[in-house]
Design a protein around this motif. Sequence first.
Motif, short mmCIF file in Angstrom:
data_model
loop_
_atom_site.label_atom_id
_atom_site.label_comp_id
_atom_site.label_asym_id
_atom_site.label_seq_id
_atom_site.Cartn_x
_atom_site.Cartn_y
_atom_site.Cartn_z
N HIS A 136 0.88 -1.19 -0.11
CA HIS A 136 0.01 0.11 -0.08
C HIS A 136 0.80 1.28 -0.04
CE1 HIS A 136 -2.24 -3.32 2.16
NE2 HIS A 136 -2.88 -3.00 1.23
N TYR A 137 0.10 2.53 -0.36
CA TYR A 137 0.92 3.71 -0.51
C TYR A 137 0.90 4.59 0.73
CZ TYR A 137 1.15 2.21 -5.36
OH TYR A 137 1.81 1.87 -6.53
N THR A 138 1.95 5.42 0.67
CA THR A 138 1.74 6.26 1.80
C THR A 138 0.68 7.63 1.62
OG1 THR A 138 3.34 7.83 0.84
CG2 THR A 138 4.34 6.06 2.44
N GLU A 139 0.31 8.18 2.67
CA GLU A 139 -0.44 9.47 2.65
C GLU A 139 0.06 10.21 1.55
OE1 GLU A 139 -2.86 11.63 5.64
OE2 GLU A 139 -1.22 13.01 5.19
N ALA A 140 1.22 10.51 1.77
CA ALA A 140 1.95 11.58 0.65
C ALA A 140 1.89 11.23 -0.81
CB ALA A 140 3.44 11.81 1.04
N ALA A 141 1.95 10.04 -1.09
CA ALA A 141 1.78 9.41 -2.51
C ALA A 141 0.36 9.33 -2.87
CB ALA A 141 2.42 7.95 -2.46
N ASN A 142 -0.40 9.12 -1.78
CA ASN A 142 -1.87 9.06 -2.06
C ASN A 142 -2.34 10.56 -2.54
OD1 ASN A 142 -2.54 6.46 -1.97
ND2 ASN A 142 -2.63 6.50 0.37
N HIS A 143 -1.88 11.52 -1.68
CA HIS A 143 -2.33 12.76 -2.18
C HIS A 143 -1.75 13.16 -3.45
CE1 HIS A 143 -1.75 17.37 -0.81
NE2 HIS A 143 -3.30 16.90 -1.34
N TRP A 144 -0.47 12.80 -3.65
CA TRP A 144 0.07 13.01 -5.14
C TRP A 144 -0.87 12.47 -6.22
CZ3 TRP A 144 1.84 11.50 -9.89
CH2 TRP A 144 3.16 12.36 -10.42
N PHE A 145 -1.33 11.23 -6.07
CA PHE A 145 -2.29 10.47 -7.17
C PHE A 145 -3.50 11.21 -6.98
CE2 PHE A 145 -0.13 6.69 -5.45
CZ PHE A 145 1.05 6.89 -6.14
N ALA A 146 -4.04 11.55 -5.86
CA ALA A 146 -5.42 12.20 -5.86
C ALA A 146 -5.52 13.48 -6.75
CB ALA A 146 -5.83 12.30 -4.36
N LYS A 147 -4.49 14.22 -6.51
CA LYS A 147 -4.37 15.56 -7.29
C LYS A 147 -4.54 15.40 -8.60
CE LYS A 147 -0.56 17.28 -5.20
NZ LYS A 147 0.40 18.26 -4.80
N ARG A 148 -4.02 14.60 -9.27
CA ARG A 148 -3.96 14.12 -10.57
C ARG A 148 -5.27 13.63 -10.94
NH1 ARG A 148 0.24 15.33 -8.81
NH2 ARG A 148 2.09 16.21 -9.90
N ILE A 149 -5.95 12.84 -10.27
CA ILE A 149 -7.19 12.11 -10.42
C ILE A 149 -8.25 13.36 -10.35
CG2 ILE A 149 -8.92 10.58 -9.56
CD1 ILE A 149 -6.43 8.85 -8.49
N ILE A 150 -8.17 13.95 -9.39
CA ILE A 150 -9.36 14.92 -9.19
C ILE A 150 -9.31 16.15 -10.11
CG2 ILE A 150 -9.95 17.09 -7.60
CD1 ILE A 150 -8.90 15.19 -5.24
N MET A 151 -8.29 16.54 -10.72
CA MET A 151 -8.03 17.31 -11.86
C MET A 151 -8.55 16.83 -13.21
SD MET A 151 -4.62 19.37 -10.37
CE MET A 151 -4.33 20.36 -12.02
N GLY A 152 -8.80 15.41 -13.01
CA GLY A 152 -8.96 15.18 -14.56
C GLY A 152 -7.75 14.96 -15.52
N LEU A 153 -6.61 14.81 -15.05
CA LEU A 153 -5.23 14.83 -15.70
C LEU A 153 -5.09 13.38 -16.40
CD1 LEU A 153 -2.97 16.94 -13.83
CD2 LEU A 153 -4.38 17.68 -15.42
N VAL A 154 -5.76 12.39 -15.68
CA VAL A 154 -5.48 11.12 -16.02
C VAL A 154 -6.74 10.21 -16.29
CG1 VAL A 154 -3.24 10.50 -14.90
CG2 VAL A 154 -5.58 10.26 -13.52
N SER A 155 -7.99 11.02 -16.68
CA SER A 155 -9.34 10.50 -16.95
C SER A 155 -9.53 10.59 -18.51
CB SER A 155 -10.52 11.34 -16.33
OG SER A 155 -10.36 12.49 -16.34
N ASP A 156 -10.14 9.63 -19.14
CA ASP A 156 -10.16 9.64 -20.45
C ASP A 156 -10.60 10.74 -21.24
OD1 ASP A 156 -12.41 8.53 -19.66
OD2 ASP A 156 -12.59 7.07 -21.41
N ASN A 157 -11.76 11.51 -20.40
CA ASN A 157 -12.44 12.39 -21.09
C ASN A 157 -12.01 13.80 -20.53
OD1 ASN A 157 -13.42 12.08 -18.68
ND2 ASN A 157 -15.49 11.19 -19.22
N SER A 158 -10.93 13.70 -19.75
CA SER A 158 -10.44 14.92 -18.93
C SER A 158 -11.41 15.78 -18.20
CB SER A 158 -9.73 15.88 -20.12
OG SER A 158 -8.72 15.23 -20.70
#
Length: 346
Positions: free
Chosen positions: A311-333
């Motif tokens: 499993h990932y640390t909170e710091a890594a989860n925060h890094w991933f979440a920011k990109r997910i929330i902004m739509g940077l890694v979703s197929d329709n942005s």
Amino acid sequence: MSAAFYPMVWPFGETFFHEAVGRASDGRLMVDFIAEHLKLPYLSAYLDSLGSSLRHGRNFGVNFRHGANFATGGATILRPNKTLFESGVSPFYLDIQIAHFDQFKARTTSLYNHAKSAFQRRKLPRPEDFSKALYILDIGQNDISAGLSKKEEERQAYIPELVNKLSAAVQHLYEQGARAFWIHNTGPFGCLPVSILYAPNPQGTLDKCGCLKYSNGVAMEFNKQLKEAVVKLRADLPEAALTYVDIYAAKYALISDAKKQGFVEPPEKCCGKRVNGVDVQCGQKANVNGTEVHAASCKNPSSYISWDGVHYTEAANHWFAKRIIMGLVSDNSIPMAQACHKAHHV
């Protein structure tokens, strides 16, 4: 899992909650950061009977008004053929989680409709909330892990079975009124410390980031077929808004650029250790050659990507979440805040 079986122990939760609260990390998970972004309380686990929305300005006690979590650590899409105590795999596989959701929807709707006061309703979802909610699905990595030992021809049938079961779950939720879906693919399993450090002969099988090529290749094949399934679901479920989120890309991006992002280089993990060939899991104690060994956490978890090797640390989860929330890694942005809005205007 913590509610149903054994509770988490220290140092899980040490960074943010300052106690173990059922999360396999030193702090918040991606779903916690998603809840914060949407200005919602942290989700209560479906099976939790005591306070799960703890501390930090959140209401004490289980509150399902803003959603619920049915996911568990170690869960699979397919039904496991061994018990939790034999394999470590959760008995709450996808069909059980869906059954839990169905029960949750039916029971909370009944309780809400029969409640005699607003006070009795305040922690229950309103019946109309189920069609307005965002349904996040993130599952498959444990199935892929179990399938790595399969022969090529077996895996050719295995991955489509996983994807079809996941598609069927989405269709079922749609029939239950769900309209907005946020579907995560699976991460780079071959980059996990547990995969790399304990691989029998990793030499010559690692990519430029030190990850196992074969394991990641299987994960990428699953992701490819999952994305194709999401495209098909968009055609089959005309009133739904489905967003495919490339978790693999987010996680691999950090792992491949760890040092520049301020993290120690993988495959180091923060918590847990291996002493004379004996693995001591995070927070546990073991007797190694007559000496008691305690697997404590590292001094600075925020500098590590991996918390316990899986499993990932909170710091890594925060890094991933920011990109997910902004739509940077979703197929329709589409940013996450717009995902539900889109579903209601299809």
